[in-house]
Design a protein around this motif. Structure first.
Motif, PDB file in Angstrom:
ATOM      1  N   UNK A  57      20.302 -13.279  -4.250  1.00  0.00           N
ATOM      2  CA  UNK A  57      21.728 -13.404  -4.550  1.00  0.00           C
ATOM      3  C   UNK A  57      22.222 -14.823  -4.273  1.00  0.00           C
ATOM      4  N   UNK A  58      21.713 -15.403  -3.178  1.00  0.00           N
ATOM      5  CA  UNK A  58      22.113 -16.766  -2.850  1.00  0.00           C
ATOM      6  C   UNK A  58      21.584 -17.764  -3.885  1.00  0.00           C
ATOM      7  N   UNK A  59      20.345 -17.551  -4.331  1.00  0.00           N
ATOM      8  CA  UNK A  59      19.793 -18.427  -5.363  1.00  0.00           C
ATOM      9  C   UNK A  59      20.645 -18.348  -6.628  1.00  0.00           C
ATOM     10  N   UNK A  60      21.028 -17.122  -6.963  1.00  0.00           N
ATOM     11  CA  UNK A  60      21.834 -16.917  -8.173  1.00  0.00           C
ATOM     12  C   UNK A  60      23.174 -17.634  -8.048  1.00  0.00           C
ATOM     13  N   UNK A  61      23.863 -17.402  -6.936  1.00  0.00           N
ATOM     14  CA  UNK A  61      25.177 -18.024  -6.750  1.00  0.00           C
ATOM     15  C   UNK A  61      25.067 -19.525  -6.531  1.00  0.00           C
ATOM     16  N   UNK A  62      23.872 -19.970  -6.091  1.00  0.00           N
ATOM     17  CA  UNK A  62      23.670 -21.396  -5.859  1.00  0.00           C
ATOM     18  C   UNK A  62      23.262 -22.164  -7.099  1.00  0.00           C
ATOM     19  N   UNK A  63      23.234 -21.475  -8.239  1.00  0.00           N
ATOM     20  CA  UNK A  63      22.954 -22.165  -9.493  1.00  0.00           C
ATOM     21  C   UNK A  63      21.523 -22.040  -9.980  1.00  0.00           C
ATOM     22  N   UNK A  64      20.658 -21.314  -9.242  1.00  0.00           N
ATOM     23  CA  UNK A  64      19.268 -21.122  -9.669  1.00  0.00           C
ATOM     24  C   UNK A  64      19.118 -19.699 -10.207  1.00  0.00           C
ATOM     25  N   UNK A  93      17.532 -18.761 -13.012  1.00  0.00           N
ATOM     26  CA  UNK A  93      16.283 -18.491 -13.724  1.00  0.00           C
ATOM     27  C   UNK A  93      15.272 -17.910 -12.735  1.00  0.00           C
ATOM     28  N   UNK A  94      14.818 -16.655 -12.931  1.00  0.00           N
ATOM     29  CA  UNK A  94      13.930 -16.024 -11.950  1.00  0.00           C
ATOM     30  C   UNK A  94      12.641 -16.796 -11.706  1.00  0.00           C
ATOM     31  N   UNK A  95      12.014 -17.291 -12.767  1.00  0.00           N
ATOM     32  CA  UNK A  95      10.756 -18.013 -12.601  1.00  0.00           C
ATOM     33  C   UNK A  95      10.976 -19.314 -11.836  1.00  0.00           C
ATOM     34  N   UNK A 131      13.311 -19.752  -9.622  1.00  0.00           N
ATOM     35  CA  UNK A 131      13.528 -19.356  -8.230  1.00  0.00           C
ATOM     36  C   UNK A 131      12.204 -19.098  -7.525  1.00  0.00           C
ATOM     37  N   UNK A 132      11.300 -18.388  -8.219  1.00  0.00           N
ATOM     38  CA  UNK A 132       9.992 -18.102  -7.636  1.00  0.00           C
ATOM     39  C   UNK A 132       9.254 -19.402  -7.328  1.00  0.00           C
ATOM     40  N   UNK A 133       9.344 -20.352  -8.243  1.00  0.00           N
ATOM     41  CA  UNK A 133       8.660 -21.628  -8.043  1.00  0.00           C
ATOM     42  C   UNK A 133       9.201 -22.348  -6.808  1.00  0.00           C
ATOM     43  N   UNK A 134      10.517 -22.390  -6.662  1.00  0.00           N
ATOM     44  CA  UNK A 134      11.105 -23.082  -5.518  1.00  0.00           C
ATOM     45  C   UNK A 134      10.760 -22.372  -4.207  1.00  0.00           C
ATOM     46  N   UNK A 135      10.780 -21.050  -4.225  1.00  0.00           N
ATOM     47  CA  UNK A 135      10.378 -20.318  -3.029  1.00  0.00           C
ATOM     48  C   UNK A 135       8.905 -20.558  -2.719  1.00  0.00           C
ATOM     49  N   UNK A 136       8.096 -20.675  -3.766  1.00  0.00           N
ATOM     50  CA  UNK A 136       6.666 -20.916  -3.573  1.00  0.00           C
ATOM     51  C   UNK A 136       6.414 -22.246  -2.880  1.00  0.00           C
ATOM     52  N   UNK A 137       7.207 -23.255  -3.216  1.00  0.00           N
ATOM     53  CA  UNK A 137       7.050 -24.544  -2.547  1.00  0.00           C
ATOM     54  C   UNK A 137       7.279 -24.402  -1.040  1.00  0.00           C
ATOM     55  N   UNK A 138       8.322 -23.655  -0.682  1.00  0.00           N
ATOM     56  CA  UNK A 138       8.613 -23.465   0.741  1.00  0.00           C
ATOM     57  C   UNK A 138       7.513 -22.660   1.424  1.00  0.00           C
ATOM     58  N   UNK A 148       9.970 -10.234  -6.681  1.00  0.00           N
ATOM     59  CA  UNK A 148      10.953 -10.934  -7.502  1.00  0.00           C
ATOM     60  C   UNK A 148      10.805 -10.606  -8.988  1.00  0.00           C
ATOM     61  N   UNK A 149       9.626 -10.126  -9.383  1.00  0.00           N
ATOM     62  CA  UNK A 149       9.442  -9.761 -10.789  1.00  0.00           C
ATOM     63  C   UNK A 149      10.404  -8.653 -11.218  1.00  0.00           C
ATOM     64  N   UNK A 150      10.894  -7.887 -10.244  1.00  0.00           N
ATOM     65  CA  UNK A 150      11.887  -6.868 -10.580  1.00  0.00           C
ATOM     66  C   UNK A 150      13.129  -7.495 -11.206  1.00  0.00           C
ATOM     67  N   UNK A 151      13.373  -8.760 -10.853  1.00  0.00           N
ATOM     68  CA  UNK A 151      14.550  -9.454 -11.369  1.00  0.00           C
ATOM     69  C   UNK A 151      14.256 -10.194 -12.673  1.00  0.00           C
TER      70      UNK A 151
END
Length: 504
Positions: free
Chosen positions: A16-23, A25-27, A29-36, A150-153
């Protein structure tokens, strides 16, 4: 590791935060989370490699040498503003050039990667959640758990037949194919590289002292140090010339590269390539192929590799033909296909099955229930295991009824084993058992019989179903019982009329 409810709720909040923060696109978001996650696990794996080196009496140079401020533990407690600046300007450039500027495929594909989480609070919250997931060096593919959840999204999940393969199914296929330390292993549609790093872990298990290997409730292996691999050149080959993956989605390529590096493979060969197109013309390069290619979709006829001969644009058929061509003679393949490949009536379908029987040794077909890929897809699938070269004398079939999880959209764990241990054991013993009872779970079918049935490879064509004989009562007895019931109904109706008459 299955994410417990409290972790799922936190990831939901993070989404939800990613969505409201302007990210949105699910893929992305997954990529950015993957970096962390990569940043966190890089330190975990560094600690594990140090322990392995100590156990084997070897020297070890930390990946963080000269960059101690890039360790997760060194910056995870910073304030939100300082954390964003440090991660963006120091840590992210470090992981993009993880091997001191060496021109590896990892550095090539990461050179265009960008850290685009815009808000300090979002970075801080994401770091907090990932830290609470308690990812250790021996925990398998936690990034995959998050990606799967996250694929659910992902609104387009399954649009081109792309969805993550359950890890217990991957492990089963790897065990059936049985890769070894001298193999060259490929996945021509690798996604997040699940098959490749599972093959790596399987090889380590084979070469780790048995008393050091443990297995968790989901069947995953732990304590894998490969202490029986004693030659450095064997380790070098394993890390540099064993695992090859291809995908036509650049984000997937980066995620796959991170997964492989996190599992200890310094120089994985993951490339941005469509293996069905003329971009890639390799043949007879690999001794093992493990894959779950896209189940549906098509490719432009003009883009299809000239060496593919089936005359179709259906990717599920073209990928199997490509895998056969990629294998060396004697090379082995384990691949998931939709059931339609086994019985489709088109010329391309029949020609592919003919190729499998007449130019390969089709060793086994495991028919899987339709719920294995839920909630992303409900298609029925099968696993093909074959060796390139020679011809097929008989095919071993297994009718999988359970995989250890419920077959509905929830995929609730039952015993987390199902038929899988039996499948692996019976496949390994198939030649000595030579099962012929077609009423059982597994049985052999001669290739000549399959050819006579239009090369049909569906298990339903050959399995014998034993029906229980039901004895019915004689017609006159049934009629008498009906008359008795009708008599009681009329009697009750008469009583009801009498009661109504008195009331009036």
């Amino acid at each position: 590791m299955r994410l417990p409810p409290e972790k799922k709720s936190k990831i939901d909040a993070l989404w939800d935060r990613f969505w409201s923060g302007g990210l949105s696109n699910p893929l992305q978001s997954i990529e950015q989370m993957s970096y962390l996650i990569f940043m966190k696990r890089l330190e975990d794996m560094d600690v594990l490699e140090q322990r392995r080196a100590n156990a084997m009496g070897k020297e070890y140079t930390s990946v963080f040498e000269g960059h101690e401020d890039c360790r997760w533990s060194a910056w995870k407690h910073k304030t939100a503003e300082d954390m964003l600046k440090h991660v963006r300007d120091v840590v992210f450039p470090f992981i993009k050039n993880i091997h001191d500027g060496e021109k590896t495929l990892f550095s090539q594909h990461m050179k265009d990667a960008m850290f685009i989480i815009p808000k300090p609070s979002l970075v801080q919250e994401a770091v907090g959640i990932i830290d609470e997931l308690d990812i250790s060096g021996q925990t398998s593919d936690v990034q995959g758990d998050i990606y799967e959840y996250l694929l659910n999204q992902l609104a387009t999940a399954g649009k081109n037949g792309q969805f993550r393969t359950p890890r217990h199914i991957i492990r089963m296929i790897v065990e059936l194919v049985d890769p070894d330390v001298n193999d060259r292993i490929c996945d021509p549609a690798c996604g997040t590289a699940g098959f490749l790093f599972t093959a790596y872990r399987y090889i380590l298990k084979k070469y780790t002292s048995p008393d050091m290997v443990t297995k968790d409730e989901e069947g995953d292996w732990h304590g894998l140090i490969g202490d029986h691999i004693t030659e450095q050149n064997a380790w070098d080959k394993l890390h540099q010339d064993t695992f090859y993956g291809f995908d036509f989605e650049s984000t997937m390529v980066r995620i796959a590269l991170m997964n492989m590096v996190l599992h200890g493979i310094k120089a994985p060969h993951i490339e941005y390539t469509d293996t069905l197109s003329n971009q890639y013309s390799g043949e007879e390069e690999f001794t093992v192929i493990l894959a779950n290619p896209p189940f549906k979709g098509s490719i432009d006829k003009n883009d299809i590799n000239d060496k593919l001969t089936l005359g179709t644009t259906k990717t599920e058929l073209l990928f199997v033909e490509k895998m056969i061509r990629l294998l060396e003679i004697g090379g082995k393949c384990g691949v998931i296909v939709p059931d339609g490949v086994l019985f489709g009536s088109s010329t391309a379908h029949k020609n592919l099955r003919k190729i499998l029987l007449e130019t390969c040794q089709l060793e086994g077909i495991v028919s899987m229930p339709s719920g294995v890929f839920k909630p992303y897809a409900g298609v029925s699938t099968a696993v093909l295991v074959f060796t390139r070269g020679g011809s097929t004398e008989k095919v071993w079939f297994y009718d999988m009824e359970a995989d250890g999880y419920s077959l509905d959209d929830k995929r609730t764990p039952t015993d987390m084993k199902g038929d899988i241990p039996d499948i692996i054991e019976r496949f390994r013993k198939r030649r000595e058992e030579n099962p012929g009872d077609r009423k059982g779970k597994c049985f052999y079918v001669p290739a000549e019989e399959i050819k006579a049935n239009n090369y049909d490879l569906s298990i339903s064509r050959y399995k014998e179903i034993e029906y229980e004989e039901v004895e019915y009562e004689k017609p006159e007895v049934i009629i008498r019982k009906i008359e008795e019931i009708e008599g009681r109904i009329l009697e009750n109706v008469g009583e009801l009329k009498g009661m109504l008459g008195k009331g009036m």
